[in-house]
Design a protein around this motif. Sequence first.
Motif, PDB file in Angstrom:
ATOM      1  N   ASP A  85       0.826  -1.103   0.097  1.00  0.00           N
ATOM      2  CA  ASP A  85       0.141  -0.176   0.079  1.00  0.00           C
ATOM      3  C   ASP A  85       1.079   1.300  -0.189  1.00  0.00           C
ATOM      4  N   ALA A  86       0.324   1.952  -0.779  1.00  0.00           N
ATOM      5  CA  ALA A  86       1.066   3.483  -0.554  1.00  0.00           C
ATOM      6  C   ALA A  86       1.485   3.921   0.610  1.00  0.00           C
ATOM      7  N   PRO A  87       2.514   4.764   0.806  1.00  0.00           N
ATOM      8  CA  PRO A  87       2.706   5.578   2.032  1.00  0.00           C
ATOM      9  C   PRO A  87       1.646   6.253   2.480  1.00  0.00           C
ATOM     10  N   GLY A  88       1.251   6.248   3.852  1.00  0.00           N
ATOM     11  CA  GLY A  88      -0.007   6.847   4.417  1.00  0.00           C
ATOM     12  C   GLY A  88      -1.383   6.182   4.249  1.00  0.00           C
ATOM     13  N   ASP A  89      -1.383   5.098   3.302  1.00  0.00           N
ATOM     14  CA  ASP A  89      -2.636   4.508   2.987  1.00  0.00           C
ATOM     15  C   ASP A  89      -2.654   3.105   3.334  1.00  0.00           C
ATOM     16  N   GLY A  90      -3.927   2.662   3.674  1.00  0.00           N
ATOM     17  CA  GLY A  90      -4.021   0.908   3.503  1.00  0.00           C
ATOM     18  C   GLY A  90      -3.537   0.478   4.946  1.00  0.00           C
ATOM     19  N   GLY A  91      -2.738  -0.790   4.485  1.00  0.00           N
ATOM     20  CA  GLY A  91      -2.630  -1.675   5.599  1.00  0.00           C
ATOM     21  C   GLY A  91      -3.612  -2.848   5.459  1.00  0.00           C
ATOM     22  N   PHE A  92      -3.045  -3.910   6.515  1.00  0.00           N
ATOM     23  CA  PHE A  92      -4.049  -4.953   6.630  1.00  0.00           C
ATOM     24  C   PHE A  92      -4.147  -4.995   8.011  1.00  0.00           C
ATOM     25  N   ALA A  93      -5.423  -5.401   8.478  1.00  0.00           N
ATOM     26  CA  ALA A  93      -5.321  -5.851  10.059  1.00  0.00           C
ATOM     27  C   ALA A  93      -6.517  -6.706  10.280  1.00  0.00           C
ATOM     28  N   THR A  94      -6.765  -7.507  11.290  1.00  0.00           N
ATOM     29  CA  THR A  94      -7.803  -8.420  11.612  1.00  0.00           C
ATOM     30  C   THR A  94      -8.772  -7.564  12.516  1.00  0.00           C
ATOM     31  N   ALA A  95      -9.940  -8.305  12.571  1.00  0.00           N
ATOM     32  CA  ALA A  95     -11.110  -7.655  13.360  1.00  0.00           C
ATOM     33  C   ALA A  95     -10.614  -7.062  14.881  1.00  0.00           C
ATOM     34  N   PRO A  96     -10.308  -8.279  15.626  1.00  0.00           N
ATOM     35  CA  PRO A  96      -9.763  -8.038  16.963  1.00  0.00           C
ATOM     36  C   PRO A  96      -8.506  -6.893  17.065  1.00  0.00           C
ATOM     37  N   ASP A  97      -7.708  -6.718  16.065  1.00  0.00           N
ATOM     38  CA  ASP A  97      -6.522  -5.809  16.169  1.00  0.00           C
ATOM     39  C   ASP A  97      -7.090  -4.291  15.771  1.00  0.00           C
ATOM     40  N   LEU A  98      -8.164  -4.186  15.066  1.00  0.00           N
ATOM     41  CA  LEU A  98      -8.890  -2.969  14.923  1.00  0.00           C
ATOM     42  C   LEU A  98      -9.485  -2.420  16.283  1.00  0.00           C
ATOM     43  N   ALA A  99     -10.112  -3.476  16.815  1.00  0.00           N
ATOM     44  CA  ALA A  99     -10.681  -3.098  18.125  1.00  0.00           C
ATOM     45  C   ALA A  99      -9.619  -2.685  19.138  1.00  0.00           C
ATOM     46  N   ARG A 100      -8.384  -3.356  19.103  1.00  0.00           N
ATOM     47  CA  ARG A 100      -7.511  -3.170  19.880  1.00  0.00           C
ATOM     48  C   ARG A 100      -6.839  -1.541  19.721  1.00  0.00           C
ATOM     49  N   PHE A 101      -6.620  -1.333  18.338  1.00  0.00           N
ATOM     50  CA  PHE A 101      -6.471   0.011  17.959  1.00  0.00           C
ATOM     51  C   PHE A 101      -7.383   1.170  18.670  1.00  0.00           C
ATOM     52  N   ALA A 102      -8.748   0.757  18.496  1.00  0.00           N
ATOM     53  CA  ALA A 102      -9.622   1.717  18.866  1.00  0.00           C
ATOM     54  C   ALA A 102      -9.636   2.056  20.203  1.00  0.00           C
ATOM     55  N   HIS A 103      -9.345   0.890  21.209  1.00  0.00           N
ATOM     56  CA  HIS A 103      -9.188   0.958  22.625  1.00  0.00           C
ATOM     57  C   HIS A 103      -7.810   1.477  22.857  1.00  0.00           C
ATOM     58  N   GLY A 104      -6.903   1.574  22.229  1.00  0.00           N
ATOM     59  CA  GLY A 104      -5.459   2.293  22.036  1.00  0.00           C
ATOM     60  C   GLY A 104      -5.766   3.628  22.227  1.00  0.00           C
ATOM     61  N   LEU A 105      -6.524   4.202  21.439  1.00  0.00           N
ATOM     62  CA  LEU A 105      -6.759   5.530  21.196  1.00  0.00           C
ATOM     63  C   LEU A 105      -7.352   6.375  22.352  1.00  0.00           C
ATOM     64  N   GLY A 106      -7.943   5.644  23.331  1.00  0.00           N
ATOM     65  CA  GLY A 106      -8.721   6.076  24.428  1.00  0.00           C
ATOM     66  C   GLY A 106      -7.929   5.748  25.787  1.00  0.00           C
ATOM     67  N   ASP A 107      -7.071   4.934  25.663  1.00  0.00           N
ATOM     68  CA  ASP A 107      -6.439   4.376  27.048  1.00  0.00           C
ATOM     69  C   ASP A 107      -4.766   5.276  27.136  1.00  0.00           C
ATOM     70  N   GLY A 108      -4.550   5.636  26.209  1.00  0.00           N
ATOM     71  CA  GLY A 108      -3.144   6.470  26.418  1.00  0.00           C
ATOM     72  C   GLY A 108      -2.082   5.447  25.560  1.00  0.00           C
ATOM     73  N   THR A 109      -2.559   4.460  25.002  1.00  0.00           N
ATOM     74  CA  THR A 109      -1.364   3.423  24.502  1.00  0.00           C
ATOM     75  C   THR A 109      -0.596   4.227  23.518  1.00  0.00           C
ATOM     76  N   VAL A 110      -1.447   4.930  22.531  1.00  0.00           N
ATOM     77  CA  VAL A 110      -0.815   5.492  21.171  1.00  0.00           C
ATOM     78  C   VAL A 110      -0.667   6.931  21.497  1.00  0.00           C
ATOM     79  N   LEU A 111      -1.331   7.586  22.014  1.00  0.00           N
ATOM     80  CA  LEU A 111      -1.411   8.921  22.269  1.00  0.00           C
ATOM     81  C   LEU A 111      -1.558   9.172  23.820  1.00  0.00           C
ATOM     82  N   ASP A 112      -1.017  10.633  24.388  1.00  0.00           N
ATOM     83  CA  ASP A 112      -1.464  10.743  25.496  1.00  0.00           C
ATOM     84  C   ASP A 112      -2.868  11.457  25.481  1.00  0.00           C
ATOM     85  N   ARG A 113      -3.586  11.449  26.340  1.00  0.00           N
ATOM     86  CA  ARG A 113      -5.070  11.638  26.355  1.00  0.00           C
ATOM     87  C   ARG A 113      -5.432  13.336  25.686  1.00  0.00           C
TER      88      ARG A 113
END
Length: 420
Positions: free
Chosen positions: A298-326
């Motif tokens: 996939d082009a830089p900045g676009d796409g990628g592959f993920a499983t359904a549980p992984d996307l749920a992990r990403f979504a939760h990671g946005l809210g609990d400080g895992t990927v970004l401070d609140r």
Amino acid sequence: MDSDSVRGIGRRRLVKWSGLTAAGLVAAGVPSMSAATGHAAAPPTGPSENDRIPPDTLPGGAYDRYVAKLAAEGKFSGAILLSHRGRTVLSRSYGMADEEKGIRNQEGTAFTLSSAGKPFFAVAMLQLAQRGKLRLTDTVGAHLTGFADDIADRVNIHHLLSGTSGLDAPDDDVQRVFQSRDEVHEYYERRARQAKLVGVPGTPNTAHAEPEVTISALIVEAVAGMTYWDYVQENIFKRCGMTGSGFFTRPQWLTDEHIAHPYMKVADGSVVDALRNLDKGSPNLHVLGKNPGRAFIDAPGDGGFATAPDLARFAHGLGDGTVLDRPWADVLTSAKIPHGPASFGAYGIPISIVDGQWMYQRAGGNPGVGANWSIYPDTGWVGVILINRDSDGGSLVDVMGQEMKAVTGADPDPDPGSGG
């Protein structure tokens, strides 16, 4: 590059339904989980509305029955998942990941995301801003050379992230079959440098133009000193525990049994494995001639592959400080640009007010591909939809509408309009 927000099924249908009727959350029984620790939270003194589990979200509920019926009729191939406060409430997989090898889709199958992976570039930019490596007011020229003066001096990172850069690019060569990561990177970097400033930076638009996405990825690379693909793998996928996700190459896509192939409808009405038929393209006018298998990666900045549980992990990671401070997560998801009565543009993520609560989501599509993840932060719900087959009926938009109805009780607007 991946089609932006599934043009063929109407961009705005993917991000907003206005004039929704209210319906309360009802029924309960599943204990909530702490997003930060994964442990069962202490039982509240009395169940709040946000802790109740709507019956339509449960196994055997209306949403489960709806998708099962589509699958039984050959109108759905892929995976769905609903998670509440870190706990999976519903997870289903249907259809084939690789018909030729007899491999079925399952919970651990990775699907190509198309534009549903674009928010990763916004998260990457904000991670670097959080670390003081860049500022949202930095212009393109502060980090990159070789761009036209008007772009280098007038377009800043905020414009890129909010889709307000005023940039446009030449038409994409959808027939090209890429053969290496370097070829993909060189092609999209060259196209980004050929971009033209056709609008006024800061003026609202309805979707991210290709140069905004690529230039953002190039800035990430320049600041971080690694490829965009490696940066996201290390700083988003790895942090969130997304072990089934990645920027896979075409050879991996063809041989890895855990990656779903895209099944694309062609001109004679038949459905073919896009990866094994690179000479064929979609007859759909919105993606005419495209075949997602032609991309080596996939082009830089676009796409990628993920499983359904992984996307749920990403979504939760946005809210609990895992990927970004609140505070920086709030910068990502706060409303920047109005798109409609109850829908707004954030940084790479369309957001909407649905039945009195926020919904963040991102969809994407290509021939044989449909993907969406939705976050309902006020009530702790996450929904994921991944599709790997074109069909008549059961579109991504329809399934998204049923998911939203199950979670919020709100009916989709029957005429939500078009655009952003």
